[in-house]
Design an enzyme around this catalytic site. Structure first.
Site, PDB file in Angstrom:
ATOM      1  N   HIS A 172       0.815  -1.226   0.000  1.00 36.41           N
ATOM      2  CA  HIS A 172       0.000   0.000   0.000  1.00 36.41           C
ATOM      3  C   HIS A 172       0.845   1.272   0.000  1.00 36.41           C
ATOM      4  CE1 HIS A 172      -3.778  -2.238   1.410  1.00 36.41           C
ATOM      5  NE2 HIS A 172      -4.121  -1.603   0.309  1.00 36.41           N
ATOM      6  N   ARG A 187     -15.760  -3.958   0.669  1.00 37.77           N
ATOM      7  CA  ARG A 187     -15.670  -2.524   0.497  1.00 37.77           C
ATOM      8  C   ARG A 187     -15.647  -2.227  -0.994  1.00 37.77           C
ATOM      9  NH1 ARG A 187     -10.230  -0.594  -0.654  1.00 37.77           N
ATOM     10  NH2 ARG A 187     -10.774   1.501  -0.004  1.00 37.77           N
ATOM     11  N   ASN A 246     -14.023   0.234  -4.048  1.00 36.78           N
ATOM     12  CA  ASN A 246     -12.978   1.169  -4.432  1.00 36.78           C
ATOM     13  C   ASN A 246     -13.271   1.553  -5.883  1.00 36.78           C
ATOM     14  OD1 ASN A 246     -10.528   2.607  -4.007  1.00 36.78           O
ATOM     15  ND2 ASN A 246      -9.472   1.099  -5.285  1.00 36.78           N
ATOM     16  N   GLU A 260     -14.444  -1.320  -8.105  1.00 36.82           N
ATOM     17  CA  GLU A 260     -14.002  -2.622  -7.603  1.00 36.82           C
ATOM     18  C   GLU A 260     -14.837  -3.006  -6.386  1.00 36.82           C
ATOM     19  OE1 GLU A 260      -9.259  -2.084  -8.771  1.00 36.82           O
ATOM     20  OE2 GLU A 260      -9.888  -1.963  -6.666  1.00 36.82           O
ATOM     21  N   TYR A 298      -3.119  10.187  -8.300  1.00 40.24           N
ATOM     22  CA  TYR A 298      -2.824   8.789  -7.997  1.00 40.24           C
ATOM     23  C   TYR A 298      -3.678   7.861  -8.847  1.00 40.24           C
ATOM     24  CZ  TYR A 298      -2.805   4.324  -5.622  1.00 40.24           C
ATOM     25  OH  TYR A 298      -2.726   2.980  -5.356  1.00 40.24           O
ATOM     26  N   LYS A 299      -4.950   8.216  -9.008  1.00 38.92           N
ATOM     27  CA  LYS A 299      -5.850   7.366  -9.783  1.00 38.92           C
ATOM     28  C   LYS A 299      -5.618   7.515 -11.287  1.00 38.92           C
ATOM     29  CE  LYS A 299      -9.433   7.282  -6.200  1.00 38.92           C
ATOM     30  NZ  LYS A 299      -9.714   5.863  -5.973  1.00 38.92           N
TER      31      LYS A 299
HETATM   32  C1  HEM Z   1      -5.776  -7.688   2.020  1.00 41.09           C
HETATM   33  C2  HEM Z   1      -6.479  -7.089   1.175  1.00 41.09           C
HETATM   34  C3  HEM Z   1      -5.984  -5.958   0.307  1.00 41.09           C
HETATM   35  C4  HEM Z   1      -5.163  -6.023  -0.766  1.00 41.09           C
HETATM   36  C5  HEM Z   1      -4.521  -7.267  -1.355  1.00 41.09           C
HETATM   37  C6  HEM Z   1      -5.011  -4.675  -1.266  1.00 41.09           C
HETATM   38  C7  HEM Z   1      -4.239  -4.340  -2.361  1.00 41.09           C
HETATM   39  C8  HEM Z   1      -4.102  -3.068  -2.850  1.00 41.09           C
HETATM   40  C9  HEM Z   1      -3.258  -2.717  -3.956  1.00 41.09           C
HETATM   41  C10 HEM Z   1      -2.387  -3.689  -4.717  1.00 41.09           C
HETATM   42  C11 HEM Z   1      -3.395  -1.389  -4.178  1.00 41.09           C
HETATM   43  C12 HEM Z   1      -2.685  -0.574  -5.253  1.00 41.09           C
HETATM   44  C13 HEM Z   1      -1.468   0.075  -4.664  1.00 41.09           C
HETATM   45  C14 HEM Z   1      -0.550   0.645  -5.738  1.00 41.09           C
HETATM   46  O1  HEM Z   1      -0.768   1.794  -6.142  1.00 41.09           O
HETATM   47  O2  HEM Z   1       0.363  -0.078  -6.173  1.00 41.09           O
HETATM   48  C15 HEM Z   1      -4.331  -0.898  -3.198  1.00 41.09           C
HETATM   49  C16 HEM Z   1      -4.768   0.395  -3.096  1.00 41.09           C
HETATM   50  C17 HEM Z   1      -5.574   0.867  -2.077  1.00 41.09           C
HETATM   51  N1  HEM Z   1      -6.047   0.129  -0.991  1.00 41.09           N
HETATM   52 FE1  HEM Z   1      -5.854  -1.827  -0.720  1.00 41.09          FE
HETATM   53  N2  HEM Z   1      -5.735  -3.833  -0.489  1.00 41.09           N
HETATM   54  C18 HEM Z   1      -6.346  -4.576   0.485  1.00 41.09           C
HETATM   55  C19 HEM Z   1      -7.173  -4.131   1.475  1.00 41.09           C
HETATM   56  C20 HEM Z   1      -7.493  -2.807   1.659  1.00 41.09           C
HETATM   57  C21 HEM Z   1      -8.375  -2.349   2.686  1.00 41.09           C
HETATM   58  C22 HEM Z   1      -9.090  -3.204   3.714  1.00 41.09           C
HETATM   59  C23 HEM Z   1      -8.450  -1.020   2.565  1.00 41.09           C
HETATM   60  C24 HEM Z   1      -9.308  -0.171   3.470  1.00 41.09           C
HETATM   61  C25 HEM Z   1      -9.346   1.070   3.590  1.00 41.09           C
HETATM   62  C26 HEM Z   1      -7.621  -0.636   1.434  1.00 41.09           C
HETATM   63  C27 HEM Z   1      -7.433   0.639   0.951  1.00 41.09           C
HETATM   64  C28 HEM Z   1      -6.790   0.971  -0.221  1.00 41.09           C
HETATM   65  C29 HEM Z   1      -6.827   2.288  -0.810  1.00 41.09           C
HETATM   66  C30 HEM Z   1      -7.554   3.505  -0.256  1.00 41.09           C
HETATM   67  C31 HEM Z   1      -6.075   2.225  -1.985  1.00 41.09           C
HETATM   68  C32 HEM Z   1      -5.894   3.329  -3.017  1.00 41.09           C
HETATM   69  C33 HEM Z   1      -6.911   3.035  -4.092  1.00 41.09           C
HETATM   70  C34 HEM Z   1      -7.244   4.141  -5.065  1.00 41.09           C
HETATM   71  O3  HEM Z   1      -7.264   5.307  -4.698  1.00 41.09           O
HETATM   72  O4  HEM Z   1      -7.581   3.785  -6.228  1.00 41.09           O
HETATM   73  N3  HEM Z   1      -7.052  -1.750   0.919  1.00 41.09           N
HETATM   74  N4  HEM Z   1      -4.743  -1.948  -2.401  1.00 41.09           N
END
Ligand code: HEM
Ligand code: FES
Lengths: 359, 315
Positions: free
Chosen positions: A193, A223, A225, A265, A316-317
């Site tokens: 993250h 959740r 996204n 997502e 970022y997006k």
């Molecule tokens: C275990 C489960 C999860 C996995 C495998 C996962 C995986 C990822 C990955 C791979 C990214 C992209 C990061 C990058 O830029 O390289 C991401 C983004 C993000 N994750 Fe997770 N995540 C998980 C759970 C969560 C949870 C529970 C939250 C709760 C708040 C969260 C919040 C976010 C947010 C806010 C982003 C930025 C997304 C955006 O703005 O498009 N993630 N996550």
């Protein structure tokens, strides 16, 4: 009613489309007129009938074509699917979870017969019939995780839980919003993250991890996204950025309604019984602005959200470059009227009860 | 955590102090499978309150026909184990949560070394099923005072890599010998009294083991203590925590819902902010850092107590 599967593409000529049913049941991610990161998890309990929240693993009109697109991506780049050796048990857990859920939720499409460890699986939409021994990988054409995720929409990360953290030790990732399994494999929750802006300082990830570590078998969670994607492309990976990155430059005021997609997502969290691993399916839904604004509440709201989104998030997006054109287009659908709370369309927009139930 | 009503179908004394219980679904429905080292929480209607105790599952993780636990009677404890021994009979229905694992095997390990002291054998009994099924190398060392007290004996096959250390037979456990000469990539798991866990950690450090290869589960049940008062910041209500009650139980008795999973100070779920503390918190948990404990701004209500004039918590 049984599902009519679209024959469509997610690359080259992009013939992807949403039927009126798919539009009405789209998982719109905004429950109010502004957006900021938060610890937005809720129990993955049954939602309104016909919506993607109705079942454990949603199957929709894009299923068959999405699985075809995944196969193409995997052919070109086998590293999109990886499983470290200690994750095989979790792979069987995931296979069981998906087969049992699909067979129970869509009995007309999927059948699972089990006699001890001897299993018989029928997937009608994809024309697959397989007899195999549960736990014996030599009886399947692929490892258990790869086998089942070639038959399930959405990406999958499978996390090992140890040392008070989650580790991305397996996954099937072909429809991602610009991140790479091959890069993230073996990383922990804070490491993968790291690129996300703001959320670390807000303490979002600390709290999210604590929540995830306590997801239990009987308490799956979910959740939403979202991001913005030009053209209905599933494979927006860093590996193929040279193919889709330049397409961002093709947006004009004339074509933005058709070419610009909101990408949502639906992420769910599942404790796997035998391995104690956590499964993290990331199901991607695409809708272009033209279809989205056919629901007046969504058009008004998306306009306000994107107009007021902090710059760091738009950067970022990856849609900062097209934000002015998008916001200008959406402004035509925002009459300033108040919007109702929650993500679902208003009664007067589309009656959700018109969405046919699928079974 | 969701509990379902299960029927007690077997109750068997394993030793004078330890009794095995088997639970099955009243309709014979299969129960969720689990991973080696998982526990369930059993609800006991005890007098006018509800006691909830966590017990490791000792049955095979891939057998959903029933759950089995082994309960040691603690005569100086708070009464939960006495209730199980004295008041529960086969045929009874009891609320049992689904399995949850805070002591799982590290599946990357090339070899697993399991070290049990006394009733600490219980989580290893389900792990042994899993290890045998996965066919990975392991060895088990089980220390008990005497054969009569060694409740795990019934379940342990006689295999060359299962070692008994019975102290009244003069066969004590030599941790240095166990830990030295293990192949690279071995993980060691300890469950038993705090002293045993500390001794293993100490020996492992001396033999240069990486911290990530050490796992332990202390068998913590809420220690009894002097009664104390606690005030709830949100309602202003003041409760008294009885000598054989935990703060968590007192909150539940007052219908204040707070999240929990281990009820033994290990998982972090029940962590609660302290808004005022005039006195000393007895931190009995394994969750808070030393700094957090010293600051007295957080408390784990499942095991920790208080002595002093005023404790106000954010509930
Ligand atoms: C275990 C489960 C999860 C996995 C495998 C996962 C995986 C990822 C990955 C791979 C990214 C992209 C990061 C990058 O830029 O390289 C991401 C983004 C993000 N994750 Fe997770 N995540 C998980 C759970 C969560 C949870 C529970 C939250 C709760 C708040 C969260 C919040 C976010 C947010 C806010 C982003 C930025 C997304 C955006 O703005 O498009 N993630 N996550
Ligand atoms: S419930 Fe696990 S630490 Fe309190």
């Amino acid at each position: 009613m049984t599902i009519q599967f679209n024959d469509e593409t997610f690359r080259d000529d992009y013939t992807f489309f949403n039927s009126p049913v798919a539009i009405a049941r789209f998982p719109f991610p905004f429950d109010k007129d502004d957006y900021m990161y938060s610890v937005n998890m809720e129990p993955h309990e049954t939602g309104p009938e016909g919506t993607p929240f109705d079942v454990r693993f949603d199957v929709d009109e894009h299923y068959v074509s999405e699985m075809r697109d995944r196969a193409i991506t995997l052919d070109e780049d086998p590293l999109r699917c990886q499983s470290l050796p200690h994750m095989e048990l979790a792979g069987w857990d995931l296979l069981e979870l998906i087969m049992v859920s699909k067979a129970a939720d869509y009995p007309d499409l999927f059948t699972l017969n089990r006699d001890g460890d001897r299993w018989h699986w029928i997937n009608k939409p994809l024309g697959i019939e397989q007899r195999f021994t549960f736990g014996d990988p030599t009886t399947l054409p692929y490892g258990p995780m790869e086998y089942i995720t070639r038959q399930a929409q959405g990406d999958f990360a499978v996390l090992d839980q140890r040392e008070d953290n989650l580790w991305m030790d397996a996954g099937m990732v072909t429809s991602q919003a610009d991140w790479s399994l091959d890069f993230d494999i073996g990383m922990n929750f804070f490491e993968w993250h790291a690129p996300v802006p703001k959320a670390h300082e807000m303490g979002v990830f600390q709290r999210a991890l604590k929540f995830l570590m306590h997801v239990n078998q009987d308490t799956p969670a979910r959740r939403l996204n979202w991001t913005m994607t030009v053209n209905p492309r599933l494979d927006t990976s860093p590996e193929n950025y040279h193919k889709w990155g330049p397409e961002k430059r093709t947006i004009t005021p004339e074509n933005v309604g058709q070419k610009q997609y909101l990408r949502v997502e639906l992420q769910t969290f599942w404790r796997l019984p035998r391995s104690n691993a956590l499964a993290f399916p990331i199901r991607c839904y695409l809708i272009n602005l033209e279809d989205l604004t056919s629901v007046p509440k969504w058009g008004r709201r998306l306009h306000r959200v994107l107009r007021d989104l902090p710059d760091e998030l738009a950067d970022y997006k990856g849609f900062a470059v097209n934000r002015p054109v998008i916001v200008e287009y959406l402004s035509k659908f925002d009459d300033g009227a108040p919007t109702s709370a929650g993500i679902y369309p208003d009664e007067t927009d589309v009656a959700l009860n018109k969405v046919p139930a699928r079974v | 955590m969701i509990a379902q009503m299960l029927r007690v179908t077997e109750k068997e004394a394993l030793t004078p102090l330890v009794t095995r219980f088997r639970f099955e679904h009243p309709d014979g429905a299969p129960l969720p499978l689990f991973s080696g080292g998982a526990h369930v929480v059993v609800e006991m209607p005890y007098g006018d309150m509800l006691r909830r105790n966590a017990y490791s599952l000792i049955s095979a993780p891939d057998d959903g026909s029933g759950y089995e636990i082994a309960v040691r009677r603690e005569d100086n404890g708070r009464g939960g184990s006495r209730f199980m021994h004295g008041n529960v009979a086969t045929g009874d229905l009891m609320a049992v949560t689904s399995p949850f694992n805070l002591f799982s095997l590290d599946l990357r390990a090339r070899k697993h070394v399991l070290i049990a002291g006394g009733i600490g054998i219980t989580p290893f009994l389900s792990q042994l099923h899993q290890l045998s099924r996965m066919q990975v190398p392991f060895e088990l060392h089980y220390a008990a005072r005497s054969r009569e007290e060694a409740a795990g004996l019934t379940f342990l096959p006689s295999l060359p890599h299962i070692h008994l250390h019975i102290s009244n037979e003069g066969n004590r456990m030599d941790l240095g010998a166990i830990l030295s000469g293990q192949p690279l990539g071995t993980h060691v798991y300890t469950c038993g009294p705090e002293g045993l866990i500390a001794a293993v950690e100490d020996a492992a450090r001396r033999h240069g083991w990486p911290a990530a290869a050490l796992h332990s589960e202390a068998f913590l049940s809420p220690p009894p203590g002097k009664p104390f008062k606690v005030t709830l910041a949100r309602s202003g209500q003041t409760l008294t925590v009885g000598p054989h009650q935990s703060l968590l139980e007192a909150l539940e008795a007052a219908r204040i819902d707070i999240p929990w999973s281990c009820r033994g100070g290990a998982c972090g779920q029940c962590e609660t902010a302290v808004t005022s503390c005039k006195g000393r918190i007895e931190h009995n948990d394994h969750w808070l850092s030393d700094d957090d404990c010293a600051a007295q701004t957080k408390i784990m209500p499942c095991v920790s107590r208080f002595e002093g004039q005023e404790l106000i918590i954010d509930r």
